[in-house]
Design an enzyme around this catalytic site. Structure first.
Site, PDB file in Angstrom:
ATOM      1  N   ASP A 264       0.753  -1.152   0.107  1.00 32.99           N
ATOM      2  CA  ASP A 264      -0.019  -0.084   0.143  1.00 32.99           C
ATOM      3  C   ASP A 264       0.925   1.392  -0.188  1.00 32.99           C
ATOM      4  O   ASP A 264       1.676   1.471   0.863  1.00 32.99           O
ATOM      5  CB  ASP A 264      -1.117   0.046   0.966  1.00 32.99           C
ATOM      6  CG  ASP A 264      -1.583   1.323   1.515  1.00 32.99           C
ATOM      7  OD1 ASP A 264      -2.391   1.624   0.490  1.00 32.99           O
ATOM      8  OD2 ASP A 264      -1.454   2.065   2.312  1.00 32.99           O
ATOM      9  N   GLU A 299       1.262  -0.124  -5.028  1.00 31.65           N
ATOM     10  CA  GLU A 299       0.595   1.269  -5.159  1.00 31.65           C
ATOM     11  C   GLU A 299       1.635   2.364  -5.023  1.00 31.65           C
ATOM     12  O   GLU A 299       2.042   2.448  -3.988  1.00 31.65           O
ATOM     13  CB  GLU A 299      -0.716   1.186  -4.225  1.00 31.65           C
ATOM     14  CG  GLU A 299      -1.300   2.635  -4.480  1.00 31.65           C
ATOM     15  CD  GLU A 299      -2.246   2.888  -3.331  1.00 31.65           C
ATOM     16  OE1 GLU A 299      -3.349   3.559  -3.388  1.00 31.65           O
ATOM     17  OE2 GLU A 299      -2.088   2.650  -2.120  1.00 31.65           O
TER      18      GLU A 299
END
Length: 596
Positions: A264, A299
């Site tokens: 993330d 990401e």
């Protein structure tokens, strides 16, 4: 019996007839451990801030807490399970207790990946690991080859997206025990489905993180993040911090037999050291896992193509792919016409549609007009498989004030058109749970904080949307669902009793075409394609397919026909909407063609 164990150099480790407890607490001269409700006993302080204690009286199932300054009792930061939530005691877990059945599992190739992102708590009415098993046959029949699970690291309360986790090694107890998660992975492998997990290494949640109390060196004021002080992965005393995250990644891959991880918001991991943590992570994981394909996905708002390089044989050197927000944004703008906030650059620069579909990133070093910040690196040299494409995901739905899915804000023909683009794009497609069902339930932001923190989250959620014209009025903002209310969480659960069979059949058919017709071509598509804009929302993209041939996308993602010369000289692999005519490309039409 088949068991899998990752040997952690910290936490609680079963060693024959005893358990060894190890904690890095450089801020403490003395640490004690309280086992099974007994009085605390001192641990042995060693070099480098380590404290340890070998306890023959401990066993699998024992509950323990560390006792630090002022008698504060804290959980183990490497706890494998928290039966009483983040503020309670940790449980000693025997990782050998689960009997794995997936003896022949050798993984799935990245080229054939069709990803399905899901949130355990809202995927089923029960919201548990075990309940999710009952839906795996549905996913296998659909054509899904990988499920990507939103973070499960222990978070405070009974409901959360997962990005507020504070104990990265402990599956949240609201979803079940560690053995339940392993059973889900086992069952997925039995159906030919790989499992990836979303992990968060850029911050810890705001409630239940005790590391600053006894290990302040874990954080640094040299780096700032949206969540406060940065994580110290590059300064003095950073080695134990780096090892904490590296072992966490290895733990999920080895002990839970996962097939990959999604990292993330890695742009928020600030590392000025000689080797960025991301590179050490990838290097370590790929050296350790050699028995199956390992899928490592980023990401990264910075669009760093250098993390996605391939070797001469096309194998990822570091990371398999990056979530491609640019593809989402161009497709979303086309389908909805929205042009506010971060959608503005994509709405005002129509050529970004072709660039994102053809090459991957829309921004490859240019400044974005709404922020002025340069973003991205050139990426046309990368194969399309270096990018994960989607029309919806948890962020893009859940960060809307009302959590609307694309089907709620775009016309049905627009949704089908953009879906036909991304599902057959040479990039790796990713569905968000319920998309294939024609789901109309929202996916809202929710959490389970208490007291002052709950009020801050509630107020902050509503203030966040004050800059949007639709929510400029305070009374309108009051209608935004309360993220702390249980009703908001319940409203976000998938309604399996409200399936649209026609939508489900459409997804099944198009994914069959992808598997049978497109996947065999992907090895021959070694770099990005070429785009030709035909009008606003209309584009032609071609990819050379080695040794001979080309894949062509002809799409009009707008509500008006486009004039031109659109001769189709081969039988389409897939046709959505009306067929192109020689001098007319119909509105909301998509045509995929392979020409040998």
């Amino acid at each position: 019996m088949t068991s899998r164990v990752h040997d952690l150099p910290f936490g609680a480790s079963l060693q024959g007839d005893a358990v060894l407890f190890r904690l890095w607490a450089p801020g403490e001269a003395q640490v004690a451990i309280a086992l099974d409700g007994r009085d605390p006993v001192p641990m042995v302080a060693g070099e480098g801030g380590w404290h340890e204690k070998r306890m023959p009286e401990a066993h699998a199932g024992s509950l323990y807490q560390y006792v630090v300054k002022d008698g504060l009792r804290v959980p183990d930061p490497a706890s494998r399970f928290q039966p009483q939530d983040v503020h309670g005691p940790s449980e000693v877990v025997d990782p050998k207790a689960y009997d794995w059945q997936d003896h022949g599992w050798r993984g799935r190739a990245w080229a054939e990946a069709v990803i399905y992102e899901l949130h355990i708590g809202t995927f089923t009415p029960e919201g548990s690991f075990r309940a999710a098993i009952a839906k795996l046959d549905h996913l296998a029949d659909l054509g899904v080859t990988v499920i990507e699970i939103m973070p499960v690291a222990d978070f405070p309360g009974q409901r959360n997206w997962g990005y507020d986790g504070v104990l990265p090694f402990a599956p949240d107890s609201s979803y079940g025990r560690p053995e339940d998660f392993k059973a889900l992975v086992d069952a997925a492998h039995a159906r030919g489905i790989g499992v990836m997990l979303d992990v968060v290494y850029n911050h810890f949640g705001p409630d239940g993180n005790y590391l600053p109390v006894y290990a302040p060196q874990f954080f640094t004021d040299r780096h700032k993040s949206p969540w406060g002080a940065g994580v110290n992965v590059d300064g003095a005393d950073s080695r134990p911090v780096r090892d904490f995250f590296i072992h966490n990644a290895l733990y999920w891959i080895e002990e839970f037999h996962l097939d990959g991880l999604r990292f993330d918001a890695v742009h928020a991991i600030q590392d000025d050291g000689p080797k960025h943590l991301l590179l050490e992570l990838a290097e370590t994981l790929r050296a350790r896992v050699t028995d199956r394909p390992l899928h490592l996905v980023l990401e990264n708002e910075d669009n760093r193509a250098s993390y996605l390089m391939r070797d001469a044989g096309g194998t990822p050197k570091d990371y398999s792919a990056q979530w491609n927000d640019d593809v989402h944004h161009v497709l979303h703008v086309a389908a909805t016409g929205e042009d506010v906030a971060y959608y503005a650059p994509y709405a005002h620069q129509p050529d970004l549609l072709g660039r994102a579909l053809a090459e991957g990133f829309a921004f490859q070093g240019e400044a974005m007009d709404y922020s002025g910040k340069a973003r991205g690196e050139p990426c046309a040299h990368l194969p399309p498989s270096a990018f994960v494409a989607f029309a919806q995901n948890h962020d893009q739905i859940g960060n809307r004030a009302m959590g609307e899915r694309l089907t709620q804000i775009a016309a049905p023909e627009a949704v089908r058109a953009v879906s036909a683009v991304y599902l057959l794009l040479p990039q790796v497609p990713m569905l968000f749970m319920g998309e294939e069902l024609g789901a109309t339930s929202p996916f809202l932001f929710f959490a389970d904080f208490e007291g002052e923190l709950a009020e801050k989250v509630r107020d902050g959620r509503r203030e966040e949307f004050a800059r949007f014209p639709a929510f400029s009025d305070p009374e309108t903002r009051e209608k935004i669902p309360d993220p702390l209310a249980e009703t908001t969480f319940i409203a976000s659960k998938l309604r399996w009793d409200a399936i649209d069979p026609a939508v489900q059949d459409w997804y099944r058919r198009i994914l069959t075409i992808r598997r049978e017709k497109l996947v065999p071509l992907l090895a021959g598509i070694r770099h990005g394609g070429k785009a030709r804009m035909l009008g606003k929302g209309a584009v032609e993209v071609t990819w050379p397919v080695t040794p001979a041939g080309r894949l062509t996308l002809l799409a009009n993602l707008s509500s008006a026909d486009v004039a031109g010369d659109f001769t189709v000289d081969s039988q389409p692999l897939w046709q959505e909407g009306a067929l192109p005519q020689k001098e007319n490309l119909p509105a909301w039409s998509v045509c995929w063609i392979f020409s040998p």
